[in-house]
Design a protein around this motif. Structure first.
Motif, short mmCIF file in Angstrom:
data_model
loop_
_atom_site.label_atom_id
_atom_site.label_comp_id
_atom_site.label_asym_id
_atom_site.label_seq_id
_atom_site.Cartn_x
_atom_site.Cartn_y
_atom_site.Cartn_z
N THR A 72 0.47 -5.19 2.35
CA THR A 72 -0.90 -5.68 2.46
C THR A 72 -0.84 -7.04 3.16
OG1 THR A 72 -0.79 -6.87 0.37
CG2 THR A 72 -1.53 -4.55 0.27
N PRO A 73 -1.98 -7.61 3.52
CA PRO A 73 -1.94 -8.97 4.08
C PRO A 73 -1.25 -9.97 3.14
CG PRO A 73 -4.04 -7.97 4.58
CD PRO A 73 -3.33 -7.02 3.63
N GLU B 190 2.43 -9.39 3.39
CA GLU B 190 2.97 -9.97 4.63
C GLU B 190 3.27 -11.46 4.45
OE1 GLU B 190 3.85 -8.64 7.48
OE2 GLU B 190 2.98 -6.63 7.37
N VAL B 191 2.33 -12.16 3.82
CA VAL B 191 2.53 -13.60 3.59
C VAL B 191 3.73 -13.82 2.68
CG1 VAL B 191 1.52 -15.66 2.50
CG2 VAL B 191 0.12 -14.22 4.00
N LEU B 192 3.81 -13.05 1.58
CA LEU B 192 4.93 -13.21 0.67
C LEU B 192 6.25 -12.87 1.34
CD1 LEU B 192 6.02 -13.90 -2.10
CD2 LEU B 192 5.59 -11.51 -2.77
N ALA B 193 6.26 -11.84 2.16
CA ALA B 193 7.49 -11.46 2.85
C ALA B 193 7.96 -12.59 3.77
CB ALA B 193 7.29 -10.17 3.63
N ILE C 285 0.87 -1.17 0.00
CA ILE C 285 0.00 0.00 0.00
C ILE C 285 0.90 1.22 0.00
CG2 ILE C 285 -1.70 1.32 1.31
CD1 ILE C 285 -2.54 -1.40 2.57
N ARG C 286 0.69 2.08 -0.96
CA ARG C 286 1.47 3.31 -1.05
C ARG C 286 0.73 4.39 -0.28
NH1 ARG C 286 1.19 -0.16 -5.07
NH2 ARG C 286 3.04 -0.58 -6.30
N ASP C 287 1.26 4.75 0.87
CA ASP C 287 0.62 5.72 1.76
C ASP C 287 1.53 6.94 1.88
OD1 ASP C 287 -1.02 6.94 3.58
OD2 ASP C 287 -0.47 5.66 5.26
N GLY C 288 1.36 7.87 0.95
CA GLY C 288 2.26 9.02 0.92
C GLY C 288 3.64 8.54 0.54
#
Length: 73
Positions: free
Chosen positions: A58-59, A62-65, A49-52
């Motif tokens: 994203t969920p 997180e799993v991929l990481a 998610i690009r937040d500024g």
């Protein structure tokens, strides 16, 4: 997904910015962004998610990481 995409994604997740990841990888921000875009297209889901100026996983990201770190170790 190839190992280069995964490696770039994991470093991007750790650094939290395109610039930080690009500096760590000694490459350009645009290359980091292109690789992430390719990975997200292949996964058919957003991973970050690009937040500024800050990026968050994203969920699915997180799993991929988590699994990606295990895979690369």
């Amino acid at each position: 997904m190839d190992f280069e995409q995964l490696r770039i994604f994991l470093i991007l997740a750790e650094e939290g910015t395109y610039l930080g990841a690009a500096n760590r990888l000694a490459t350009s921000r645009s290359r980091v962004r292109r690789k992430l875009d390719q990975l997200e297209r292949e996964a058919a889901t957003p991973l970050i998610i690009r937040d500024g100026g800050v990026l968050r996983l994203t969920p699915a990201g997180e799993v991929l990481a988590t699994r990606g770190r295990d895979l690369l170790e």
